[in-house]
Scaffold this active site. Structure first.
Site, PDB file in Angstrom:
ATOM      1  CG  ASP A 197      -1.841   1.155   1.336  1.00  0.00           C
ATOM      2  OD1 ASP A 197      -1.857   1.997   0.423  1.00  0.00           O
ATOM      3  OD2 ASP A 197      -2.591   1.220   2.338  1.00  0.00           O
ATOM      4  CD  GLU A 223      -5.141  -0.180   0.387  1.00  0.00           C
ATOM      5  OE1 GLU A 223      -5.738   0.702   1.044  1.00  0.00           O
ATOM      6  OE2 GLU A 223      -4.883  -1.307   0.837  1.00  0.00           O
ATOM      7  CD  GLU A 249      -7.425   4.113   2.296  1.00  0.00           C
ATOM      8  OE1 GLU A 249      -7.189   4.912   3.221  1.00  0.00           O
ATOM      9  OE2 GLU A 249      -6.806   3.048   2.146  1.00  0.00           O
ATOM     10  CG  HIS A 299      -9.881   1.801   4.466  1.00  0.00           C
ATOM     11  ND1 HIS A 299     -10.267   2.878   5.246  1.00  0.00           N
ATOM     12  CD2 HIS A 299      -8.539   1.702   4.593  1.00  0.00           C
ATOM     13  CE1 HIS A 299      -9.207   3.421   5.813  1.00  0.00           C
ATOM     14  NE2 HIS A 299      -8.148   2.728   5.437  1.00  0.00           N
TER      15      HIS A 299
END
Length: 359
Positions: A197, A223, A249, A299
């Site tokens: 991420d 991500e 998210e 999320h």
């Protein structure tokens, strides 16, 4: 029927609070705001949002504005859609996305919690879900961690039965990211999935480079490699690499999802139940994703997401942090890489009074 009589606003700080950093944020405090509704029959329902140390006065103000709006009117705890429509009209002048939607979402969640207690049923049963286990992954791997801290965390997740872990990337030096991924792979072995991420911290060329290097190590998905609204960038990354892309998210509606679907630029949809506006909006976005064969992987908010994931076809998984576990009276069971919805009424947990500071 049961009406909302009062709202109480609290703040709580995680027992595991510490300074952490990702590619775009330095976080000094792992804190939460909790909204509790009280009905005329003394039924209570709670909702919470992850606030960290950001804008505490603005968050408090948004919640207080909503409180005044509610207490000047009469709403039954089941009138989530009506209340949302009314408050959106009230707050339109300064804009619905942002903190005003966060506040409304927390109230929405608290109303569902109270409704569950009124009906004496867990949320997943009220919504027609099934008692199924949901795949879960352990999240963390902050860039501020030393190598030892990083490896201790992922090895602890493995010891606790997790089958997948996510770590942060987006360092100023891509080679550092690659080395951290390699170390994690060595530590957890080939049987554990690893995800990365970047928290929007990279540009397209960097994201492509890191994607290709990470793919050689074996990465399950990537991500938020770049800014969430750079739709053409996501399209380019997905076309030029073999890595799956996850995003969602930071979205307050389905606009980004629709555009990414149109561009064939997303592999996993990650709605945040607070940002997107509560239970109904979460389910609306999940339905759109599923209709387009995009798996749903929400999320952060596992205590809300797992009950909701039981209501959709082929739920992909949930994200797990331990941040509220010591603050609540009932944490979810996690075993052998799965998390299980509980049987208690509402969302299945309450914040312990001794950890709440009324504000």
């Amino acid at each position: 029927m049961t009406k909302i009589k009062d709202l109480k606003i609290y703040k709580a700080t995680s027992k595991t609070s510490r300074k952490i950093s990702d590619a775009t944020h330095d976080i000094s405090d792992i804190s939460f705001h909790i909204l509790e509704i009280v009905t005329d029959k003394e039924i209570r329902g709670q909702g919470y949002l992850l606030s960290f140390h950001y804008s505490p006065n603005a968050i408090k103000g948004a919640l207080e504005d909503l409180k005044h709006f509610i207490l000047e009117r009469e709403y039954h705890i089941y009138e989530t859609v009506k209340l949302k429509k009314d408050y959106k009209a009230e707050t339109e002048y300064f804009g619905n996305p942002g903190l005003q939607r966060w506040a409304l979402a927390v109230l929405n969640i608290a109303m569902w919690d109270a409704w569950g207690h009124q009906l004496e049923q867990p949320i997943w049963k009220i919504l027609g879900g099934s008692k199924i286990k949901i795949p879960v992954y352990g999240s963390g791997g902050w860039l501020s961690y030393s190598e030892q801290e990083l490896l201790e965390e992922v090895k602890d997740y493995k010891k606790r039965g997790f089958k997948a872990v996510k770590i942060k990337v987006g360092s100023e030096n891509i080679e550092r990211d690659v080395q951290r991924i390699k170390k994690v792979r060595e530590a957890v072995g080939r049987d554990i999935k690893i995800m990365i991420d970047a928290n929007q911290g990279l540009e397209v060329p960097e994201a492509i480079k890191l994607s290709k290097l990470a793919a050689e190590i074996g990465i399950h998905w990537f991500e938020e490699p770049i800014l969430h609204n750079d739709f053409s960038g996501y399209e380019i990354i997905r076309r030029k690499t073999n890595i799956a892309l996850a995003m969602g998210e930071r979205e307050y509606n389905c606009t980004a999802l629709k555009e990414l679907i149109r561009r064939n630029a997303i592999d996993l949809w990650q709605p945040d139940i607070i940002r997107i506006g509560g239970v109904e909006e979460w389910k609306k976005s999940a339905s759109l994703a599923i209709l387009n064969n995009i798996p749903v992987l929400p999320h952060y908010y596992k205590d809300y997401d797992v009950p909701l994931l039981t209501t959709i076809s082929k739920p992909y998984g949930a994200e797990s942090f331990d941040w509220i576990d010591q603050l609540i009276d009932n944490k979810m069971k996690i075993e052998d890489g799965y998390i299980y919805p509980g049987e208690r009424n509402g969302w299945g947990f309450k914040f312990k009074k001794e950890h709440l500071e009324e504000i």
